[in-house]
Structure formats: structure tokens, C-alpha cells
Design an enzyme around this catalytic site. Structure first.
Site, PDB file in Angstrom:
ATOM      1  N   CYS A  35       0.831  -1.207   0.000  1.00 31.99           N
ATOM      2  CA  CYS A  35       0.000   0.000   0.000  1.00 31.99           C
ATOM      3  C   CYS A  35       0.871   1.265   0.000  1.00 31.99           C
ATOM      4  O   CYS A  35       1.406   1.629   1.045  1.00 31.99           O
ATOM      5  CB  CYS A  35      -0.896  -0.068   1.235  1.00 31.99           C
ATOM      6  SG  CYS A  35      -1.658   1.474   1.721  1.00 31.99           S
ATOM      7  N   CYS A  38       0.083   3.914   2.602  1.00 26.69           N
ATOM      8  CA  CYS A  38       0.491   3.482   3.947  1.00 26.69           C
ATOM      9  C   CYS A  38       1.950   3.865   4.191  1.00 26.69           C
ATOM     10  O   CYS A  38       2.296   4.342   5.272  1.00 26.69           O
ATOM     11  CB  CYS A  38       0.339   1.972   4.107  1.00 26.69           C
ATOM     12  SG  CYS A  38      -1.355   1.389   3.909  1.00 26.69           S
TER      13      CYS A  38
END
Length: 110
Positions: A35, A38
């Protein structure tokens, strides 16, 4: 999982102890290696953890290796941030955000 400096990693096995029974409010980032947003949040969470030390506990949970907790809180998007206080989720936010906005959104739970 790409760990943010100064931010503890929690797992299904210790989520109850580290998050639900914590004395302080806990900000949990549900995260994943794959991700990109993230990864962007790493420095933000590190700064938040040091600035709010003693007021807020900041932890990360890898959704790929901790499906039990991820499913229990119906986390579908990464990153998802949840604030827990007294064993209950009191706030949830989805998506990367700048530090200032994150602090504004946390103001009512700190």
C-alpha cells in the site's frame, strides 16, 4: 510491513492487551506492504507518536498477517486509522492524510 520509527507493531495475538486494555487512547493504523499511501504515512505516524507520547499510543497492524483483527473491525481499505479508548473504537478514518489534518481529526479523542 514497513514499520514507522517509534511505532509499535501489534498482531492478532496481542491486540487485546496492547490496544483494547491500554491505559491511553490508541491510534491503530491498519496497513500493508503493498500500500503506497500506507508508506507515506510512516513519517507522519512517527512524528505523532513522539509528539503525543504519554497522551496517545500509536501502533500499526499488518492486515495481511492479522486477518482476525482486520475482519473483526471490517477494515477494507488501506490505510484505515482507528482510535480505541477503553477497549472500544471511537473513531475511524480511511486514507492517507497530512499530519495537520490527522491531528485536527484526533483533537476530539485526545
Amino acid at each position: 510491513m514497513i514499520k514507522a520509527a517509534g511505532v509499535a507493531e501489534v498482531r492478532d495475538a496481542d491486540f487485546g492487551t496492547e490496544v483494547l486494555r491500554a491505559d491511553l487512547p490508541v491510534l491503530v493504523e491498519f496497513t500493508a506492504d503493498w500500500c503506497p499511501p500506507c508508506r507515506q504515512m510512516g513519517p507522519v505516524l512517527s512524528a505523532l507518536a513522539s509528539e503525543q507520547d504519554g497522551r496517545l499510543k500509536v501502533v500499526q497492524l499488518d492486515v495481511d498477517t492479522n486477518p482476525e483483527t482486520t475482519n473483526a473491525y471490517k477494515v477494507l481499505s488501506m490505510p484505515t486509522f482507528m482510535v480505541f479508548r477503553g477497549g472500544e473504537p471511537v473513531k475511524a478514518m480511511v486514507g492517507a492524510r497530512p499530519r495537520r489534518r490527522l491531528l485536527e481529526e484526533l483533537a476530539d479523542v485526545l
